[in-house]
Design a protein around this motif. Sequence first.
Motif, PDB file in Angstrom:
ATOM      1  N   LEU A   1       0.832  -1.208   0.000  1.00  8.96           N
ATOM      2  CA  LEU A   1       0.000   0.000   0.000  1.00  8.96           C
ATOM      3  C   LEU A   1       0.866   1.256   0.000  1.00  8.96           C
ATOM      4  CD1 LEU A   1      -2.837  -0.932   2.543  1.00  8.96           C
ATOM      5  CD2 LEU A   1      -2.853  -1.135   0.053  1.00  8.96           C
ATOM      6  N   GLN A   2       1.951   1.223   0.753  1.00  7.35           N
ATOM      7  CA  GLN A   2       2.821   2.392   0.812  1.00  7.35           C
ATOM      8  C   GLN A   2       3.576   2.596  -0.495  1.00  7.35           C
ATOM      9  OE1 GLN A   2       5.018   1.297   4.342  1.00  7.35           O
ATOM     10  NE2 GLN A   2       3.724   2.541   5.678  1.00  7.35           N
ATOM     11  N   SER A   3       4.111   1.518  -1.065  1.00  7.54           N
ATOM     12  CA  SER A   3       4.922   1.636  -2.281  1.00  7.54           C
ATOM     13  C   SER A   3       4.075   1.954  -3.513  1.00  7.54           C
ATOM     14  CB  SER A   3       5.721   0.350  -2.509  1.00  7.54           C
ATOM     15  OG  SER A   3       4.852  -0.751  -2.728  1.00  7.54           O
ATOM     16  N   SER A   4       2.812   1.579  -3.499  1.00  9.70           N
ATOM     17  CA  SER A   4       1.940   1.805  -4.654  1.00  9.70           C
ATOM     18  C   SER A   4       1.355   3.214  -4.690  1.00  9.70           C
ATOM     19  CB  SER A   4       0.785   0.803  -4.646  1.00  9.70           C
ATOM     20  OG  SER A   4      -0.098   1.053  -3.562  1.00  9.70           O
ATOM     21  N   GLY A   5       1.537   3.966  -3.606  1.00 12.65           N
ATOM     22  CA  GLY A   5       0.941   5.289  -3.520  1.00 12.65           C
ATOM     23  C   GLY A   5      -0.479   5.276  -2.990  1.00 12.65           C
ATOM     24  N   ALA A   6      -0.951   4.107  -2.537  1.00  8.75           N
ATOM     25  CA  ALA A   6      -2.332   3.983  -2.063  1.00  8.75           C
ATOM     26  C   ALA A   6      -2.585   4.824  -0.805  1.00  8.75           C
ATOM     27  CB  ALA A   6      -2.662   2.516  -1.797  1.00  8.75           C
ATOM     28  N   ILE A   7      -1.605   4.856   0.098  1.00 10.78           N
ATOM     29  CA  ILE A   7      -1.750   5.640   1.327  1.00 10.78           C
ATOM     30  C   ILE A   7      -1.854   7.124   0.988  1.00 10.78           C
ATOM     31  CG2 ILE A   7      -0.674   6.273   3.517  1.00 10.78           C
ATOM     32  CD1 ILE A   7      -1.637   3.384   3.462  1.00 10.78           C
ATOM     33  N   ASP A   8      -0.948   7.595   0.115  1.00 13.17           N
ATOM     34  CA  ASP A   8      -0.968   9.000  -0.281  1.00 13.17           C
ATOM     35  C   ASP A   8      -2.260   9.365  -1.012  1.00 13.17           C
ATOM     36  OD1 ASP A   8       1.512   9.439   0.820  1.00 13.17           O
ATOM     37  OD2 ASP A   8       2.598   9.108  -1.055  1.00 13.17           O
ATOM     38  N   TYR A   9      -2.748   8.455  -1.853  1.00 15.73           N
ATOM     39  CA  TYR A   9      -3.978   8.718  -2.605  1.00 15.73           C
ATOM     40  C   TYR A   9      -5.162   8.884  -1.654  1.00 15.73           C
ATOM     41  CZ  TYR A   9      -8.004   8.082  -5.655  1.00 15.73           C
ATOM     42  OH  TYR A   9      -9.206   8.257  -6.301  1.00 15.73           O
ATOM     43  N   ALA A  10      -5.260   7.980  -0.691  1.00 15.54           N
ATOM     44  CA  ALA A  10      -6.376   8.055   0.246  1.00 15.54           C
ATOM     45  C   ALA A  10      -6.297   9.329   1.092  1.00 15.54           C
ATOM     46  CB  ALA A  10      -6.399   6.818   1.138  1.00 15.54           C
ATOM     47  N   LEU A  11      -5.094   9.704   1.499  1.00 20.08           N
ATOM     48  CA  LEU A  11      -4.935  10.927   2.277  1.00 20.08           C
ATOM     49  C   LEU A  11      -5.310  12.145   1.450  1.00 20.08           C
ATOM     50  CD1 LEU A  11      -4.093  12.345   4.845  1.00 20.08           C
ATOM     51  CD2 LEU A  11      -1.720  12.244   4.064  1.00 20.08           C
ATOM     52  N   GLU A  12      -4.948  12.149   0.173  1.00 22.39           N
ATOM     53  CA  GLU A  12      -5.322  13.252  -0.711  1.00 22.39           C
ATOM     54  C   GLU A  12      -6.844  13.340  -0.863  1.00 22.39           C
ATOM     55  OE1 GLU A  12      -4.571  14.817  -5.306  1.00 22.39           O
ATOM     56  OE2 GLU A  12      -3.466  13.087  -4.537  1.00 22.39           O
ATOM     57  N   LYS A  13      -7.498  12.175  -0.953  1.00 27.19           N
ATOM     58  CA  LYS A  13      -8.960  12.150  -1.061  1.00 27.19           C
ATOM     59  C   LYS A  13      -9.598  12.732   0.202  1.00 27.19           C
ATOM     60  CE  LYS A  13     -12.454  10.588  -3.629  1.00 27.19           C
ATOM     61  NZ  LYS A  13     -12.632  10.919  -5.057  1.00 27.19           N
ATOM     62  N   ALA A  14      -9.055  12.351   1.351  1.00 26.45           N
ATOM     63  CA  ALA A  14      -9.555  12.914   2.606  1.00 26.45           C
ATOM     64  C   ALA A  14      -9.353  14.426   2.629  1.00 26.45           C
ATOM     65  CB  ALA A  14      -8.848  12.264   3.793  1.00 26.45           C
ATOM     66  N   GLY A  15      -8.196  14.873   2.127  1.00 20.51           N
ATOM     67  CA  GLY A  15      -7.913  16.304   2.068  1.00 20.51           C
ATOM     68  C   GLY A  15      -8.897  17.056   1.203  1.00 20.51           C
ATOM     69  N   ASP A  16      -9.326  16.435   0.114  1.00 24.76           N
ATOM     70  CA  ASP A  16     -10.329  17.064  -0.759  1.00 24.76           C
ATOM     71  C   ASP A  16     -11.644  17.282  -0.009  1.00 24.76           C
ATOM     72  OD1 ASP A  16      -8.564  17.137  -2.881  1.00 24.76           O
ATOM     73  OD2 ASP A  16      -9.309  15.283  -3.796  1.00 24.76           O
ATOM     74  N   TYR A  17     -12.038  16.291   0.781  1.00 29.55           N
ATOM     75  CA  TYR A  17     -13.284  16.440   1.547  1.00 29.55           C
ATOM     76  C   TYR A  17     -13.138  17.504   2.636  1.00 29.55           C
ATOM     77  CZ  TYR A  17     -15.737  12.517  -0.612  1.00 29.55           C
ATOM     78  OH  TYR A  17     -16.393  11.690  -1.498  1.00 29.55           O
ATOM     79  N   ILE A  18     -11.946  17.594   3.244  1.00 29.85           N
ATOM     80  CA  ILE A  18     -11.737  18.631   4.250  1.00 29.85           C
ATOM     81  C   ILE A  18     -11.803  20.010   3.610  1.00 29.85           C
ATOM     82  CG2 ILE A  18     -10.022  19.647   5.806  1.00 29.85           C
ATOM     83  CD1 ILE A  18     -11.531  17.224   6.931  1.00 29.85           C
ATOM     84  N   LYS A  19     -11.248  20.148   2.409  1.00 30.52           N
ATOM     85  CA  LYS A  19     -11.374  21.421   1.693  1.00 30.52           C
ATOM     86  C   LYS A  19     -12.845  21.763   1.456  1.00 30.52           C
ATOM     87  CE  LYS A  19      -7.063  22.089  -0.850  1.00 30.52           C
ATOM     88  NZ  LYS A  19      -6.458  22.265  -2.197  1.00 30.52           N
ATOM     89  N   GLU A  20     -13.629  20.741   1.084  1.00 27.06           N
ATOM     90  CA  GLU A  20     -15.061  20.955   0.880  1.00 27.06           C
ATOM     91  C   GLU A  20     -15.733  21.398   2.173  1.00 27.06           C
ATOM     92  OE1 GLU A  20     -19.097  18.425  -0.300  1.00 27.06           O
ATOM     93  OE2 GLU A  20     -17.139  17.618  -0.860  1.00 27.06           O
ATOM     94  N   ALA A  21     -15.377  20.750   3.291  1.00 25.78           N
ATOM     95  CA  ALA A  21     -15.961  21.119   4.587  1.00 25.78           C
ATOM     96  C   ALA A  21     -15.629  22.568   4.931  1.00 25.78           C
ATOM     97  CB  ALA A  21     -15.449  20.178   5.677  1.00 25.78           C
ATOM     98  N   LEU A  22     -14.384  22.969   4.695  1.00 26.32           N
ATOM     99  CA  LEU A  22     -13.964  24.336   5.006  1.00 26.32           C
ATOM    100  C   LEU A  22     -14.662  25.353   4.100  1.00 26.32           C
ATOM    101  CD1 LEU A  22     -10.165  23.715   5.631  1.00 26.32           C
ATOM    102  CD2 LEU A  22     -11.893  24.330   7.334  1.00 26.32           C
ATOM    103  N   GLU A  23     -14.895  24.977   2.858  1.00 28.03           N
ATOM    104  CA  GLU A  23     -15.630  25.863   1.949  1.00 28.03           C
ATOM    105  C   GLU A  23     -17.070  26.049   2.416  1.00 28.03           C
ATOM    106  OE1 GLU A  23     -15.168  24.011  -1.831  1.00 28.03           O
ATOM    107  OE2 GLU A  23     -13.065  24.616  -2.067  1.00 28.03           O
ATOM    108  N   ARG A  24     -17.664  24.959   2.878  1.00 30.87           N
ATOM    109  CA  ARG A  24     -19.046  25.048   3.375  1.00 30.87           C
ATOM    110  C   ARG A  24     -19.124  25.954   4.600  1.00 30.87           C
ATOM    111  NH1 ARG A  24     -22.791  23.207  -0.339  1.00 30.87           N
ATOM    112  NH2 ARG A  24     -22.129  21.207  -1.206  1.00 30.87           N
ATOM    113  N   VAL A  25     -18.227  25.730   5.541  1.00 30.24           N
ATOM    114  CA  VAL A  25     -18.301  26.467   6.799  1.00 30.24           C
ATOM    115  C   VAL A  25     -17.953  27.939   6.601  1.00 30.24           C
ATOM    116  CG1 VAL A  25     -15.925  26.242   7.730  1.00 30.24           C
ATOM    117  CG2 VAL A  25     -17.879  26.055   9.265  1.00 30.24           C
ATOM    118  N   ALA A  26     -17.228  28.262   5.521  1.00 33.44           N
ATOM    119  CA  ALA A  26     -16.875  29.662   5.242  1.00 33.44           C
ATOM    120  C   ALA A  26     -18.110  30.505   4.952  1.00 33.44           C
ATOM    121  CB  ALA A  26     -15.905  29.731   4.062  1.00 33.44           C
TER     122      ALA A  26
END
Length: 332
Positions: A284-309
């Motif tokens: 999972l680490q060597s394939s970039g799967a961990i980084d991909y999932a973290l980036e996906k979570a980051g996208d949702y956090i950006k969405e949450a911050l946009e909503r709360v703004a």
Amino acid sequence: MQMQSEQALPQGAENRLAFLSLVESDMQEVERVLTGTLREDNPLVQSVADYLLGASGKRLRPAMVILAGQFGTHRRGLTALAAAVEMIHMATLVHDDIIDHALVRRGQPAVHVRFNEQVAVLSGDFLFARAFQLFSDSGDLRVVRAAADVVHTMCTGEIAQNLDQGRVASEEGYLQRIYAKTAAFLETACRIGALGAGASPEVGDTLAAYGYALGMAFQIVDDLLDWVADPERLGKSVGEDLQEGIFTLPVIYALNNPLSRDALLAVLGAEPGPGTTDQVRTILQSSGAIDYALEKAGDYIKEALERVAALPAGAARTALESLARFVLDRDY
């Protein structure tokens, strides 16, 4: 391991939980409501209730109810609604641990291990009943309906996940599953807070959308922690999801990646052994799967911050922003 990426927003360790300070007095009242509501004459029921209260987490869900209520016109009865939301959360954890055969919850033996399965099932039912008593005491049928709808969503989602064990889901299917499992509940916690405090429908919709995005990120990070966290800090064994035949986003990504698919299938198809979890984690680490999932979570956090703004500026909005950053920065 603290997970960071370009998606993560700067957040000092000293104020990661600062959002809770705004509602500290309310949360103390939530604890009193929980203790009082779960008081029973039956000594066995009381011992189970005490055990559940003693194994409490950060109480994020009731805190979200209280924070959402800051955008309304009053706060009467808000702590009771927050306590009811926490009881639903407690009930689902008790039942989930039975379904998942989980032995540990928050570093302590799961209820079905500490007592037995029959007691655990009934204690979950007891919590649901008490929660809906508090919801009905509000006198607002919109609150009762929102709570009933989300319990229905979580139950049907759990049934679907149980039937799909061992099957590799698509990313879309995974996102639908975590909505039912987690995001719908955080979405509803925010909506109940808004309803309970008399916020406008527009503010309620904004808060619910924030809760949705936060919940999606929360579950993705939770699934990541199943692979990268210290088991003692996490409070459960690492790699449990895969052992139960549940394919989370990192595994789905690695299976869809031609460079890692065959290696991962070979490990999954072999007889499980002491080193299986470490082998999967390496892939999972060597394939970039961990980084991909973290980036996906980051996208949702950006969405949450946009909503709360879109909400009025102030301490409550700052607290919700802080909560969103905390979700992404969790390392246990």
